[in-house]
Design a protein around this motif. Sequence first.
Motif, mmCIF file in Angstrom:
data_model
loop_
_atom_site.group_PDB
_atom_site.id
_atom_site.type_symbol
_atom_site.label_atom_id
_atom_site.label_comp_id
_atom_site.label_asym_id
_atom_site.label_seq_id
_atom_site.Cartn_x
_atom_site.Cartn_y
_atom_site.Cartn_z
ATOM 1 N N ILE A 93 0.840 -1.201 0.000
ATOM 2 C CA ILE A 93 0.000 0.000 0.000
ATOM 3 C C ILE A 93 0.876 1.252 0.000
ATOM 4 C CG2 ILE A 93 -1.639 1.367 1.359
ATOM 5 C CD1 ILE A 93 -2.924 -1.198 2.293
ATOM 6 N N SER A 94 1.946 1.210 0.785
ATOM 7 C CA SER A 94 2.816 2.387 0.900
ATOM 8 C C SER A 94 3.540 2.702 -0.394
ATOM 9 C CB SER A 94 3.825 2.188 2.032
ATOM 10 O OG SER A 94 4.772 1.181 1.698
ATOM 11 N N THR A 95 3.661 1.723 -1.302
ATOM 12 C CA THR A 95 4.371 1.958 -2.572
ATOM 13 C C THR A 95 3.459 2.457 -3.687
ATOM 14 O OG1 THR A 95 4.081 -0.315 -3.376
ATOM 15 C CG2 THR A 95 6.008 0.134 -1.982
ATOM 16 N N LEU A 96 2.149 2.454 -3.456
ATOM 17 C CA LEU A 96 1.229 2.922 -4.485
ATOM 18 C C LEU A 96 1.432 4.414 -4.736
ATOM 19 C CD1 LEU A 96 -2.100 1.181 -3.353
ATOM 20 C CD2 LEU A 96 -0.564 0.450 -5.185
ATOM 21 N N SER A 97 1.202 4.828 -5.956
ATOM 22 C CA SER A 97 1.253 6.254 -6.263
ATOM 23 C C SER A 97 0.139 6.978 -5.507
ATOM 24 C CB SER A 97 1.101 6.490 -7.764
ATOM 25 O OG SER A 97 -0.201 6.129 -8.192
ATOM 26 N N ASP A 98 0.262 8.277 -5.340
ATOM 27 C CA ASP A 98 -0.774 9.032 -4.628
ATOM 28 C C ASP A 98 -2.149 8.868 -5.275
ATOM 29 O OD1 ASP A 98 0.934 9.899 -2.681
ATOM 30 O OD2 ASP A 98 1.319 11.861 -3.603
ATOM 31 N N PRO A 99 -2.265 8.979 -6.607
ATOM 32 C CA PRO A 99 -3.589 8.778 -7.218
ATOM 33 C C PRO A 99 -4.143 7.373 -6.985
ATOM 34 C CG PRO A 99 -2.159 9.944 -8.735
ATOM 35 C CD PRO A 99 -1.292 9.470 -7.608
ATOM 36 N N ASP A 100 -3.272 6.348 -7.106
ATOM 37 C CA ASP A 100 -3.732 4.975 -6.874
ATOM 38 C C ASP A 100 -4.142 4.773 -5.420
ATOM 39 O OD1 ASP A 100 -3.453 4.171 -9.452
ATOM 40 O OD2 ASP A 100 -1.516 3.203 -9.187
ATOM 41 N N PHE A 101 -3.361 5.330 -4.520
ATOM 42 C CA PHE A 101 -3.683 5.203 -3.091
ATOM 43 C C PHE A 101 -5.051 5.797 -2.798
ATOM 44 C CE2 PHE A 101 -3.823 7.222 1.097
ATOM 45 C CZ PHE A 101 -3.596 6.139 1.920
ATOM 46 N N LEU A 102 -5.297 7.012 -3.253
ATOM 47 C CA LEU A 102 -6.576 7.666 -2.979
ATOM 48 C C LEU A 102 -7.730 7.006 -3.726
ATOM 49 C CD1 LEU A 102 -5.631 11.452 -2.882
ATOM 50 C CD2 LEU A 102 -6.205 9.957 -0.964
ATOM 51 N N TYR A 103 -7.459 6.499 -4.914
ATOM 52 C CA TYR A 103 -8.499 5.828 -5.686
ATOM 53 C C TYR A 103 -9.060 4.641 -4.904
ATOM 54 C CZ TYR A 103 -10.768 3.339 -9.553
ATOM 55 O OH TYR A 103 -11.676 2.680 -10.358
ATOM 56 N N HIS A 104 -8.171 3.847 -4.316
ATOM 57 C CA HIS A 104 -8.627 2.695 -3.541
ATOM 58 C C HIS A 104 -9.053 3.109 -2.135
ATOM 59 C CE1 HIS A 104 -7.578 -0.265 -6.566
ATOM 60 N NE2 HIS A 104 -6.459 0.394 -6.768
#
Length: 343
Positions: A93-104
């Motif tokens: 989870i910590s490696t996801l991009s900011d857009p991907d993190f917020l999307y999920h």
Amino acid sequence: MSLEWDSRSKADEVVVEHFHSTVVEYIAFTSSLLDARKEQDRLYGQLLKELDKNSAGFLDFWETKTDWSFTFLFNFLLPCPYFHDVELFLEKISTLSDPDFLYHFFGESLPEKQIKELIKDPEKLMSYEDTIWWETDEKKSTIQDILKNLPDFRNSFITLLLDVSQSRIIKDELAKVSNAAQDSIDKVKSIDMEPLALAQYIMGKTFRRTSLYQVYYFIPSYFFAANRIRIFDSKTCIIIYGVDAPLVDYRKKSAELEVQLKALSDRNRILILRMLARNKEYGAKIAEYLGITTATVSHHLELLKKAGFVKEEKVGTIKYFSYNQEHAEATLKQLQEFINPKL
């Protein structure tokens, strides 16, 4: 005209797996603990004692500024499919991009384009339509603060989750549930259905789908109580279900309730029940009361009788009808429990 066909070759096998997941139980237990902290003050108080100052502070922010449940973490199981290692799950989870993190993080409820716009300019939030994430000025302010300080928020968020996962209370509780989970797995595996049909059966609904799933994961959760949830994309379908939840095909139950409610979906039939709740009556008397023909009354009585709302008895040569109060009360209770089982 709509057209759909199975384009898989024979070599394309569907993967179906049944397993108990440490990560799923961690999410379910953490969410239930925080959501019901007043009822579980002993466990919640114990958890607070095990958290460091920074994590406890972030948890206080979470509780006072949001009303979000930690069950949204299930959304991360698709991009971070580590079901048996909480640390790997959180690390991914910590490696996801900011857009991907917020999307999920937002449960895929916001378009990625909108998320990127908000990351670039948090002030745009004020011009967007209200959602469950920001339906008040206070929530909008909280979301804006998160967007403006997204790196710090993400680090604090992951640190809190990691601290919780390493707490003794979590480890002790997870150690108690493996047998119940395995019993539930055995029960579900014994159901002779194709994976899609089984997924729909567990969820109690028919899915609207645009592609065929290639992978199915069926995961029981001791801490997910009577709940069920489906997380999916075009290829993967994850079904998480509470081990205590009886497997009920809600489609069948809703059809049964439909029959009952259809019997009540006529003003004359409702008036008949009102009349019969006071006294036993015969057809001609009911027809006179309603101002309709005896043939029409007979039709209404037959429908009510089949649905169980009316009882019939013969006295001499005359048929008398009475209101079946026990059945009516049971039907209303079933309807209430079906719509909101928490009541």
